[in-house]
Design an enzyme around this catalytic site. Structure first.
Site: not given
Ligand SMILES: *Cc1c(COP(=O)(O)O)cnc(C)c1O
Length: 695
Positions: A358, A452, A480, A539, A584, A632-634
């Site tokens: 993601k 969540r 999770h 995951r 700045y 700065c921004m850039d």
């Molecule tokens: C982002 C996410 C992960 C990955 O988590 P990490 O700590 O980066 O390994 C796994 N499961 C879910 C549901 C997530 O949202």
């Protein structure tokens, strides 16, 4: 002198000479002066040109481990298609081909006399790729036999046709193709000779070339004397000539010169148009005597015009921007593969890694990262939202793509269209998905205490009706962990309670004859801090990128390699007098004379703005320098006072290694009071990305 010779990219630059020889072939420069000389130039010497092109292709393909074959085939096909289109007007002007003639012209002979090269290289490369699987000796033997067969239809035709079987063979063959100089009989041997890259000393190569060219000259004149030549492209001694010539060029240098490569291709492609235009132009201005009747005049005019056309074509080429112009990320794909292997080794047998990609793969570039992991054998990926899932499918990713966040049920058609697996975020969400027009493939999220997403473990009875919904294909179940990053006893207890609650639901379903499908609960810290779990997936996100979220203690520190580096450049250098201020808010003041380097990266690229005031630093030329003033921004400022060798254009490392020093992203996160996940996923879209294969 020896240095410049070494830097001379001989192999690619000889392509220019070869292209000019091809032009000779088609204009007969010496025809007005010496018939014998012209025969030698066009039918002997110039015959090294096309084999040379095949050899260079073979050479570079072999050097790439034959990994670039598809790219070469694709490019050859594209160039050929463009060339066919380019010469279509000429084909039509010449009366065109009948419908029955087109396949043969396209696939074998080429649609104009010089274009046979493209079908030949396409077929030749495919053949050679198959041949080398038999081992080099067998491949060479077959290619040599094919070449000998080709010879019989070329320079030795007069001899070969005296054998009845051969006469029959060649006359049948010439029904299908105009020459034996093609992808079957001609290209494979030279592609292989190039691939072998034979190399002798300069002296041996030069003498070998001189001797074999002389012998080939004798062979050619003898064949001419015998009147055996149906065509003059192939000689018995041509392969010998070529290996010595090639060895000689390799000895000078074997670097690439793309400019010469492109120019020679344009020369090759465009010269037949020049031949036509010169004829037409000469008639128009009534200079036929100079530019048509005189062979050298014709040749010179054609060559000059082709050069002009090629240079004009060159101006039309796109000018790609180098990734290393301002600020960029470098992603080491092999580090990802390494981390995936390490993480996989921490999982229970039967449990596979689901790569979390993601947020553009935590800033690493989702398409490239996922493609690479897919090649490394990973078959399941998780993204946060629908658009990320669709983008991966469009990038050609197969396998499971789980959307771990909420997707509005109205988008079910898109989930279906792109074969994405949706998370059921709650009971209502599940029913709404099932009420859409398409079947949704889903994993059920179970809330074991994070509160969540997911259906609460307390509502397990409510799961049963979901399994009866026809439009909800429940293929998995997950939860999770929300405090698995902590080793504090009460947090560990909480995580263990979450794990237990999850398995309780899983088993409760199983007892009722329902298979929960793929189960998963660990993310990175679940893997690092807890024992292997009896699940189907784990995951992994942040750990896959070789990084820890922060510096909290963990149970198992693994041998992970950070995959991402962040680089920028030194722009200008500012010399400040004592007491002068900069940036700045004039936040920096030079106490003594100071030298500031202005770095071409800023908070718009995703760096936290406060980093400059929280001890942020960079590496230049293997040394560490502090950021000063306000970011700065850039751009941002670093203090390089006293170090004179820091100069405009130097590469600056903000994350990653430079010499013996490195800056880890954990350091940035800690300075800014956040986690690496945030720093990485915010690295901006304005940054170019370089993958290690290109570095
Ligand atoms: C982002 C996410 C992960 C990955 O988590 P990490 O700590 O980066 O390994 C796994 N499961 C879910 C549901 C997530 O949202």
């Amino acid at each position: 002198m020896s240095v410049t010779r070494r830097e001379w990219a001989a192999l690619d630059r000889f392509r220019l000479i070869a292209a000019v020889l091809v032009v000779c072939n088609h204009t007969s420069p010496l025809a007005s002066y010496t018939e014998v000389g012209n025969f030698w130039l066009t039918c002997v010497l110039a015959r090294v040109a096309v084999p040379f092109f095949f050899m260079v292709s073979g050479y570079f393909l072999a050097r790439s481990g034959w990994n670039n074959t598809r790219r070469l085939l694709k490019k050859a096909l594209l160039v050929y298609a463009a060339a066919v289109a380019l010469y279509l007007p000429l084909n039509i002007y010449n009366g065109g081909y009948s419908l029955a003639e087109w396949p043969r012209k396209l696939l074998v002979d080429g649609t104009l006399y010089h274009l046979w090269y493209f079908p030949a290289v396409l077929l030749g490369v495919v053949l050679v790729q198959g041949l080398i699987k038999l081992g080099m000796p067998a491949a060479f033997t077959i290619a040599a036999l094919l070449y000998l067969t080709g010879l019989g239809g070329d320079s030795y035709f007069g001899l070969a046709k005296q054998i009845p079987a051969a006469a029959w063979f060649y006359s049948s063959f010439f029904q299908a193709a105009s020459y034996t100089r093609n992808g079957l009989f001609f290209a494979p041997l030279f592609l292989l000779l190039g691939a072998a890259g034979f190399r002798w000393s300069g002296k041996v190569s030069a003498v070998g070339f001189a001797v074999s060219l002389s012998a080939m000259t004798a062979e050619a004149f003898w064949l001419r004397e015998m009147d055996w030549q149906r065509h003059t492209s192939m000689y018995l001694l041509l392969p010998a000539c070529m290996v010595f010539l090639f060895s000689m060029l390799l000895g000078i240098n074997y670097r690439e010169d793309r400019h010469a490569r492109r120019l020679s291709l344009s020369l090759y492609l465009l010269h037949p148009w020049s031949i036509v235009l010169v004829r037409y132009g000469a008639k128009l201005v009534k200079l036929e005597r100079i530019f048509i009747e005189n062979s050298l005049g014709d040749f010179s005019a054609v060559l000059a015009l082709t050069f002009l056309l090629s240079l004009a074509l060159e101006r039309l080429r796109p000018m790609p921007l180098s990734a290393k112009t301002r600020a960029w990320k470098e992603v080491d794909l092999s580090a990802l593969r390494h981390n995936a292997r390490i993480l996989q080794s921490q999982l229970a047998p039967g449990c596979e890694l689901m790569a979390v990609v993601k947020a553009d793969a935590y800033g690493h570039g989702a398409a490239a990262v996922t493609r690479h992991l897919q090649k490394a054998g990973i078959r399941a990926f998780a993204v946060a939202c629908l658009s990320e899932g669709i983008a991966l499918r469009k990038a050609g990713i197969r396998g499971t793509i789980l959307i771990s966040g909420y997707t509005p049920p109205a988008e079910a058609a898109l989930l279906h269209r792109w074969r994405l697996t949706q998370t059921v975020a709650g009971l209502e969400h599940g029913y709404a998905l099932a009420a859409q027009g398409t079947v949704s493939h889903v994993h059920l999220a179970i809330d074991t205490g994070m509160h969540r997403l997911g259906i609460s473990v307390n509502d397990r009875e409510a799961l049963l009706p979901l399994y009866r919904l026809k439009k909800l294909k429940i293929e998995g179940m997950f939860s999770h962990l929300c405090v698995s990053d902590s080793l504090a006893p009460e947090k560990v207890a909480y995580t263990e309670a979450q794990l237990a609650a999850f398995y309780k639901v899983v088993n409760w379903l199983k007892e009722r004859g329902i298979h929960p499908g793929k189960t998963h609960i660990q993310a990175s810290y679940g893997i690092l801090n807890f024992p292997p779990q009896p699940c189907d997936y784990a995951r992994a996100g942040i750990a896959l990128y070789g990084v820890y979220s922060d510096s909290t203690p963990i149970l198992r520190r693994l041998d992970l390699t950070p995959a991402l580096s962040l680089k920028a450049k030194v722009g200008t250098i500012q010399e400040l007098r004592p007491g002068e201020r900069a940036g700045y808010g004039l936040a920096f003041q030079a106490e003594a004379a100071a030298r500031l380097a202005v770095i071409t990266i800023g908070y718009a690229d995703g760096l936290p703005r406060e980093l400059a005031q929280c001890g942020g630093r960079v590496l230049i030329r293997g040394k560490s320098f502090p950021m000063v003033g306000r970011m700065c921004m850039d751009q941002l400022l670093v203090n390089v006072t006293g170090v004179e060798d820091v100069r405009t254009g130097d590469i600056v490392t903000l994350i990653g290694r430079d010499g013996d020093l490195d800056i880890r992203v954990e350091e940035l996160a800690e300075r800014c009071g956040t986690i690496t996940n945030e720093i990485l996923s915010r690295l901006g879209s304005r940054l170019a990305v370089l993958y290690n294969s290109e570095n």
